[in-house]
Design a protein around this motif. Structure first.
Motif, mmCIF file in Angstrom:
data_model
loop_
_atom_site.group_PDB
_atom_site.id
_atom_site.type_symbol
_atom_site.label_atom_id
_atom_site.label_comp_id
_atom_site.label_asym_id
_atom_site.label_seq_id
_atom_site.Cartn_x
_atom_site.Cartn_y
_atom_site.Cartn_z
ATOM 1 N N MET A 37 0.993 3.236 -10.265
ATOM 2 C CA MET A 37 1.183 2.197 -9.244
ATOM 3 C C MET A 37 1.205 2.807 -7.846
ATOM 4 O O MET A 37 0.645 2.237 -6.907
ATOM 5 C CB MET A 37 2.490 1.442 -9.500
ATOM 6 C CG MET A 37 2.453 0.527 -10.679
ATOM 7 S SD MET A 37 4.008 -0.351 -10.813
ATOM 8 C CE MET A 37 4.327 -0.159 -12.550
ATOM 9 N N ILE A 38 1.837 3.964 -7.695
ATOM 10 C CA ILE A 38 1.892 4.634 -6.392
ATOM 11 C C ILE A 38 0.488 5.059 -5.960
ATOM 12 O O ILE A 38 0.091 4.862 -4.807
ATOM 13 C CB ILE A 38 2.853 5.834 -6.451
ATOM 14 C CG1 ILE A 38 4.292 5.347 -6.608
ATOM 15 C CG2 ILE A 38 2.724 6.712 -5.210
ATOM 16 C CD1 ILE A 38 5.289 6.432 -6.927
ATOM 17 N N ILE A 39 -0.274 5.627 -6.884
ATOM 18 C CA ILE A 39 -1.643 6.051 -6.567
ATOM 19 C C ILE A 39 -2.500 4.851 -6.194
ATOM 20 O O ILE A 39 -3.285 4.898 -5.232
ATOM 21 C CB ILE A 39 -2.248 6.836 -7.747
ATOM 22 C CG1 ILE A 39 -1.535 8.181 -7.893
ATOM 23 C CG2 ILE A 39 -3.748 7.029 -7.564
ATOM 24 C CD1 ILE A 39 -1.882 8.940 -9.161
ATOM 25 N N ALA A 40 -2.358 3.748 -6.923
ATOM 26 C CA ALA A 40 -3.128 2.542 -6.608
ATOM 27 C C ALA A 40 -2.768 2.010 -5.223
ATOM 28 O O ALA A 40 -3.645 1.574 -4.469
ATOM 29 C CB ALA A 40 -2.876 1.477 -7.673
ATOM 30 N N ALA A 41 -1.490 2.063 -4.873
ATOM 31 C CA ALA A 41 -1.066 1.598 -3.546
ATOM 32 C C ALA A 41 -1.672 2.474 -2.451
ATOM 33 O O ALA A 41 -2.128 1.963 -1.420
ATOM 34 C CB ALA A 41 0.457 1.602 -3.458
ATOM 35 N N GLN A 43 -4.453 4.116 -2.646
ATOM 36 C CA GLN A 43 -5.889 3.850 -2.580
ATOM 37 C C GLN A 43 -6.173 2.603 -1.758
ATOM 38 O O GLN A 43 -7.236 2.485 -1.152
ATOM 39 C CB GLN A 43 -6.470 3.680 -3.981
ATOM 40 C CG GLN A 43 -6.602 4.977 -4.724
ATOM 41 C CD GLN A 43 -7.150 4.787 -6.124
ATOM 42 O OE1 GLN A 43 -7.093 3.700 -6.688
ATOM 43 N NE2 GLN A 43 -7.691 5.847 -6.681
ATOM 44 N N ILE A 44 -5.234 1.680 -1.714
ATOM 45 C CA ILE A 44 -5.427 0.461 -0.930
ATOM 46 C C ILE A 44 -4.996 0.681 0.516
ATOM 47 O O ILE A 44 -5.686 0.286 1.444
ATOM 48 C CB ILE A 44 -4.633 -0.708 -1.554
ATOM 49 C CG1 ILE A 44 -5.233 -1.055 -2.913
ATOM 50 C CG2 ILE A 44 -4.635 -1.927 -0.641
ATOM 51 C CD1 ILE A 44 -4.398 -2.011 -3.725
ATOM 52 N N ILE A 45 -3.847 1.317 0.718
ATOM 53 C CA ILE A 45 -3.259 1.436 2.056
ATOM 54 C C ILE A 45 -3.903 2.531 2.895
ATOM 55 O O ILE A 45 -4.112 2.359 4.099
ATOM 56 C CB ILE A 45 -1.736 1.663 1.941
ATOM 57 C CG1 ILE A 45 -1.084 0.427 1.345
ATOM 58 C CG2 ILE A 45 -1.117 2.014 3.272
ATOM 59 C CD1 ILE A 45 0.362 0.614 0.976
ATOM 60 N N PHE A 46 -4.250 3.666 2.292
ATOM 61 C CA PHE A 46 -4.748 4.816 3.047
ATOM 62 C C PHE A 46 -5.994 4.501 3.885
ATOM 63 O O PHE A 46 -6.033 4.857 5.068
ATOM 64 C CB PHE A 46 -4.997 6.000 2.111
ATOM 65 C CG PHE A 46 -5.309 7.275 2.827
ATOM 66 C CD1 PHE A 46 -4.339 7.924 3.564
ATOM 67 C CD2 PHE A 46 -6.576 7.816 2.783
ATOM 68 C CE1 PHE A 46 -4.621 9.105 4.232
ATOM 69 C CE2 PHE A 46 -6.877 8.982 3.457
ATOM 70 C CZ PHE A 46 -5.898 9.633 4.184
ATOM 71 N N PRO A 47 -7.024 3.852 3.344
ATOM 72 C CA PRO A 47 -8.189 3.544 4.191
ATOM 73 C C PRO A 47 -7.846 2.646 5.377
ATOM 74 O O PRO A 47 -8.413 2.809 6.464
ATOM 75 C CB PRO A 47 -9.156 2.833 3.240
ATOM 76 C CG PRO A 47 -8.732 3.232 1.888
ATOM 77 C CD PRO A 47 -7.265 3.488 1.957
#
Length: 69
Positions: A37-41, A43-47
């Motif tokens: 879940m942290i990695i998915a978040a 991937q969404i927030i970083f860009p």
């Protein structure tokens, strides 16, 4: 074909089955689930953060070129 259930009936039956299984044994998140879940978040927030930083940098660059001449 007369035994065919409608989609709403299938959905209702599936929801009841899932609720029954959750009542018997509630789902527990593992460390692996939380990490996913942290990695998915990220991937969404970083860009979005990187794009915001680039726009902010260009904004600052433009105004320093215009107003500090």
């Amino acid at each position: 074909m007369p035994n065919k259930k409608t989609i709403k009936e299938q959905e209702r039956d599936l929801k009841r089955e899932i609720d029954r299984k959750n009542a018997e044994e509630p789902y527990k998140f593992t460390k692996k689930d939380i990490l996913a879940m942290i990695i998915a978040a990220f991937q969404i927030i970083f860009p979005i953060v990187v794009l915001g930083a680039i726009v902010f940098g260009l904004f600052i660059l433009f105004f320093t070129k215009v107003f500090l001449k």
